[in-house]
Design an enzyme around this catalytic site. Structure first.
Site, PDB file in Angstrom:
ATOM      1  N   CYS A 118      49.158 -64.247  -9.784  1.00 48.67           N
ATOM      2  CA  CYS A 118      49.864 -64.834 -11.142  1.00 48.67           C
ATOM      3  C   CYS A 118      49.173 -64.695 -12.286  1.00 48.67           C
ATOM      4  CB  CYS A 118      50.274 -66.202 -10.801  1.00 48.67           C
ATOM      5  SG  CYS A 118      50.855 -67.178 -12.194  1.00 48.67           S
TER       6      CYS A 118
ATOM      7  N   CYS B  61      48.528 -68.163 -13.961  1.00 46.62           N
ATOM      8  CA  CYS B  61      47.510 -68.850 -13.200  1.00 46.62           C
ATOM      9  C   CYS B  61      45.980 -68.418 -13.607  1.00 46.62           C
ATOM     10  CB  CYS B  61      47.722 -68.747 -11.617  1.00 46.62           C
ATOM     11  SG  CYS B  61      49.288 -69.276 -11.252  1.00 46.62           S
TER      12      CYS B  61
END
Length: 108
Positions: free
Chosen positions: A31, A34
């Site tokens: 991600c 992230c």
């Protein structure tokens, strides 16, 4: 600070039984949001060594993430003694993290 997402998630009961300040981070290694949050988390976590950090890999159908109503990554859940105090979704600034950590550790 925990650096890898755990692929095996604990039960909600186990998480709720944790004592003291806990940061539960939901996300995945692939991600982009992230990854962008990791330098901010590393910087702030260095100032709060007393906070336990659980880094949980999340995906559709994962029970722990659904129990915390995680919809976007990363989602950060700040809890103390099994009670959720606050949550941040896709944090982008040190100031919002600092505020959440101060509330979590009682340093406000």
């Amino acid at each position: 600070m925990t650096t890898e997402y755990a692929s095996t998630e604990p039960t909600r009961e186990a998480v709720d039984a944790l004592q003291g300040p806990v940061l539960i981070e939901f996300g995945t290694s692939w991600c982009g949001h992230c990854a962008a949050a990791q330098p901010l988390l590393a910087k702030i976590m260095a100032d709060y060594p007393q906070v336990q950090h659980l880094k949980i890999e999340d995906a559709a159908g994962r029970r722990l993430g659904r129990s915390f109503q995680v919809k976007l990554w990363p989602t950060l859940i700040f809890s103390r003694d099994g009670k959720t105090l606050s949550r941040l979704v896709r944090p982008t600034s040190i100031s919002e993290l600092e505020e959440a950590f101060e509330q979590l550790t009682g340093e406000c």
